[in-house]
Scaffold this motif. Structure first.
Motif, PDB file in Angstrom:
ATOM      1  N   GLU A 299      23.179  19.034  10.124  1.00  0.00           N
ATOM      2  CA  GLU A 299      22.389  17.949  10.691  1.00  0.00           C
ATOM      3  C   GLU A 299      23.018  16.588  10.435  1.00  0.00           C
ATOM      4  O   GLU A 299      23.787  16.414   9.498  1.00  0.00           O
ATOM      5  CB  GLU A 299      20.986  17.970  10.100  1.00  0.00           C
ATOM      6  CG  GLU A 299      20.967  17.737   8.597  1.00  0.00           C
ATOM      7  CD  GLU A 299      19.586  17.901   7.988  1.00  0.00           C
ATOM      8  OE1 GLU A 299      18.581  17.734   8.693  1.00  0.00           O
ATOM      9  OE2 GLU A 299      19.521  18.205   6.792  1.00  0.00           O
ATOM     10  N   ARG A 300      22.638  15.680  11.292  1.00  0.00           N
ATOM     11  CA  ARG A 300      22.957  14.277  11.061  1.00  0.00           C
ATOM     12  C   ARG A 300      22.106  13.839   9.881  1.00  0.00           C
ATOM     13  O   ARG A 300      20.988  14.330   9.688  1.00  0.00           O
ATOM     14  CB  ARG A 300      22.615  13.457  12.313  1.00  0.00           C
ATOM     15  CG  ARG A 300      23.172  12.056  12.324  1.00  0.00           C
ATOM     16  CD  ARG A 300      22.976  11.423  13.694  1.00  0.00           C
ATOM     17  NE  ARG A 300      21.584  11.341  14.087  1.00  0.00           N
ATOM     18  CZ  ARG A 300      20.754  10.365  13.714  1.00  0.00           C
ATOM     19  NH1 ARG A 300      21.172   9.394  12.959  1.00  0.00           N
ATOM     20  NH2 ARG A 300      19.498  10.376  14.119  1.00  0.00           N
ATOM     21  N   SER A 301      22.638  12.927   9.070  1.00  0.00           N
ATOM     22  CA  SER A 301      21.889  12.511   7.888  1.00  0.00           C
ATOM     23  C   SER A 301      22.173  11.051   7.562  1.00  0.00           C
ATOM     24  O   SER A 301      23.001  10.406   8.213  1.00  0.00           O
ATOM     25  CB  SER A 301      22.254  13.404   6.692  1.00  0.00           C
ATOM     26  OG  SER A 301      23.635  13.308   6.419  1.00  0.00           O
ATOM     27  N   TYR A 302      21.463  10.561   6.574  1.00  0.00           N
ATOM     28  CA  TYR A 302      21.648   9.198   6.074  1.00  0.00           C
ATOM     29  C   TYR A 302      21.838   9.263   4.565  1.00  0.00           C
ATOM     30  O   TYR A 302      21.168  10.057   3.880  1.00  0.00           O
ATOM     31  CB  TYR A 302      20.417   8.330   6.356  1.00  0.00           C
ATOM     32  CG  TYR A 302      20.116   8.134   7.809  1.00  0.00           C
ATOM     33  CD1 TYR A 302      20.760   7.153   8.556  1.00  0.00           C
ATOM     34  CD2 TYR A 302      19.174   8.940   8.449  1.00  0.00           C
ATOM     35  CE1 TYR A 302      20.470   6.972   9.896  1.00  0.00           C
ATOM     36  CE2 TYR A 302      18.883   8.765   9.782  1.00  0.00           C
ATOM     37  CZ  TYR A 302      19.535   7.780  10.502  1.00  0.00           C
ATOM     38  OH  TYR A 302      19.252   7.607  11.831  1.00  0.00           O
TER      39      TYR A 302
ATOM     40  N   SER B 285      13.434  18.839   1.278  1.00  0.00           N
ATOM     41  CA  SER B 285      13.895  18.082   0.119  1.00  0.00           C
ATOM     42  C   SER B 285      14.636  16.820   0.565  1.00  0.00           C
ATOM     43  O   SER B 285      15.016  16.688   1.735  1.00  0.00           O
ATOM     44  CB  SER B 285      14.838  18.937  -0.743  1.00  0.00           C
ATOM     45  OG  SER B 285      16.036  19.185  -0.031  1.00  0.00           O
ATOM     46  N   VAL B 286      14.819  15.921  -0.382  1.00  0.00           N
ATOM     47  CA  VAL B 286      15.706  14.761  -0.248  1.00  0.00           C
ATOM     48  C   VAL B 286      16.570  14.809  -1.506  1.00  0.00           C
ATOM     49  O   VAL B 286      16.048  14.721  -2.624  1.00  0.00           O
ATOM     50  CB  VAL B 286      14.922  13.433  -0.179  1.00  0.00           C
ATOM     51  CG1 VAL B 286      15.866  12.238  -0.276  1.00  0.00           C
ATOM     52  CG2 VAL B 286      14.100  13.356   1.106  1.00  0.00           C
ATOM     53  N   ALA B 287      17.865  14.980  -1.337  1.00  0.00           N
ATOM     54  CA  ALA B 287      18.753  15.087  -2.495  1.00  0.00           C
ATOM     55  C   ALA B 287      18.864  13.734  -3.203  1.00  0.00           C
ATOM     56  O   ALA B 287      18.850  12.680  -2.564  1.00  0.00           O
ATOM     57  CB  ALA B 287      20.140  15.559  -2.057  1.00  0.00           C
TER      58      ALA B 287
ATOM     59  N   LEU C 294      20.472   8.711  -2.259  1.00  0.00           N
ATOM     60  CA  LEU C 294      19.491   9.642  -1.705  1.00  0.00           C
ATOM     61  C   LEU C 294      20.030  10.121  -0.364  1.00  0.00           C
ATOM     62  O   LEU C 294      20.499   9.314   0.440  1.00  0.00           O
ATOM     63  CB  LEU C 294      18.127   8.965  -1.517  1.00  0.00           C
ATOM     64  CG  LEU C 294      17.468   8.416  -2.781  1.00  0.00           C
ATOM     65  CD1 LEU C 294      16.157   7.706  -2.428  1.00  0.00           C
ATOM     66  CD2 LEU C 294      17.224   9.510  -3.792  1.00  0.00           C
ATOM     67  N   LEU C 295      19.964  11.426  -0.136  1.00  0.00           N
ATOM     68  CA  LEU C 295      20.479  12.022   1.097  1.00  0.00           C
ATOM     69  C   LEU C 295      19.309  12.514   1.934  1.00  0.00           C
ATOM     70  O   LEU C 295      18.583  13.430   1.527  1.00  0.00           O
ATOM     71  CB  LEU C 295      21.442  13.164   0.773  1.00  0.00           C
ATOM     72  CG  LEU C 295      22.597  12.783  -0.162  1.00  0.00           C
ATOM     73  CD1 LEU C 295      23.443  14.009  -0.477  1.00  0.00           C
ATOM     74  CD2 LEU C 295      23.451  11.683   0.438  1.00  0.00           C
TER      75      LEU C 295
ATOM     76  N   VAL D 220      22.796   1.676   3.552  1.00  0.00           N
ATOM     77  CA  VAL D 220      22.527   2.903   4.297  1.00  0.00           C
ATOM     78  C   VAL D 220      23.804   3.258   5.045  1.00  0.00           C
ATOM     79  O   VAL D 220      24.404   2.412   5.711  1.00  0.00           O
ATOM     80  CB  VAL D 220      21.367   2.722   5.305  1.00  0.00           C
ATOM     81  CG1 VAL D 220      21.209   3.967   6.173  1.00  0.00           C
ATOM     82  CG2 VAL D 220      20.066   2.423   4.570  1.00  0.00           C
ATOM     83  N   GLN D 221      24.210   4.526   4.918  1.00  0.00           N
ATOM     84  CA  GLN D 221      25.385   5.023   5.641  1.00  0.00           C
ATOM     85  C   GLN D 221      24.989   6.232   6.473  1.00  0.00           C
ATOM     86  O   GLN D 221      24.197   7.057   6.018  1.00  0.00           O
ATOM     87  CB  GLN D 221      26.485   5.439   4.646  1.00  0.00           C
ATOM     88  CG  GLN D 221      26.957   4.296   3.775  1.00  0.00           C
ATOM     89  CD  GLN D 221      28.099   4.714   2.881  1.00  0.00           C
ATOM     90  OE1 GLN D 221      29.222   4.361   3.162  1.00  0.00           O
ATOM     91  NE2 GLN D 221      27.816   5.454   1.826  1.00  0.00           N
ATOM     92  N   ASP D 222      25.575   6.324   7.652  1.00  0.00           N
ATOM     93  CA  ASP D 222      25.372   7.510   8.485  1.00  0.00           C
ATOM     94  C   ASP D 222      26.206   8.641   7.923  1.00  0.00           C
ATOM     95  O   ASP D 222      27.301   8.416   7.392  1.00  0.00           O
ATOM     96  CB  ASP D 222      25.809   7.241   9.927  1.00  0.00           C
ATOM     97  CG  ASP D 222      24.876   6.293  10.637  1.00  0.00           C
ATOM     98  OD1 ASP D 222      25.368   5.481  11.434  1.00  0.00           O
ATOM     99  OD2 ASP D 222      23.654   6.360  10.411  1.00  0.00           O
ATOM    100  N   GLY D 223      25.709   9.846   8.067  1.00  0.00           N
ATOM    101  CA  GLY D 223      26.446  11.002   7.569  1.00  0.00           C
ATOM    102  C   GLY D 223      26.182  12.232   8.412  1.00  0.00           C
ATOM    103  O   GLY D 223      25.440  12.208   9.393  1.00  0.00           O
TER     104      GLY D 223
END
Length: 168
Positions: free
Chosen positions: A120-123, A156-158, A67-68, A103-106
């Motif tokens: 944007e910063r994401s997880y 949304s959340v991919a 999930l992104l 959980v990874q930072d992205g």
């Protein structure tokens, strides 16, 4: 009368060259199996690798769901903080997937509903579960996506689902 000044070769000399050539070819051919034996299995030519027995695939069939989660708020509010995101994971994700998650930072980008490229910063949240649990886990995953979109005003959340073989 012209004289031929070329050196004369005896009939034995071409045979000697032919024998030397045959011996060289035989030596090269004899060394090839030794050279292939020294190669790692993945470096061998396909014909040689196909002749070796294949290892059985390790692990059991699982589903890997990613999930992104974006952190920029479409309404222009402050981005979702680490503290807010980790509290969300503790409250909404962990109770539904207590066996574990990653959980990874992205950092990502997407085109929003108005056609603007948003960066944007994401997880990335990664869940692994046996394929037999796909049915019961699907509604849990959708609850997580819906809760995040509602709580943080996201469009949304991919979701990405993939099959995997997993061994712990």
């Amino acid at each position: 009368m012209p004289t031929d000044t070329r050196p004369r070769t005896s009939p034995a000399r071409p045979r000697l060259r032919l024998a030397a050539l045959a011996l060289s070819a035989a030596l090269l051919g004899a060394g090839a199996p030794t050279a292939y034996a020294a190669l790692a299995e993945e470096d061998r030519p396909a014909a040689t690798a196909a002749a070796t027995p294949q290892k059985t695939v390790e692990g059991r069939p699982y589903v890997e769901t990613s999930l992104l989660f974006g952190t920029a708020r479409p309404d222009g509010g402050p981005p979702v903080t680490d503290k807010e995101f980790h509290a969300f994971v503790d409250q909404f994700v962990t109770p539904r997937f207590p066996d574990g998650l990653t959980v990874q930072d992205g950092y990502g980008q997407y085109r929003d509903a108005h056609g603007t490229i948003e960066r944007e910063r994401s997880y990335e949240l990664i869940l692994l579960y046996p394929t037999s649990q796909s049915g019961p886990n699907n509604p849990k995953i959708e609850q997580i996506r819906t809760a995040y979109m509602k709580r943080f005003g996201q469009e949304s959340v991919a979701r990405i689902d993939d099959r995997a073989r997993v061994d712990f």
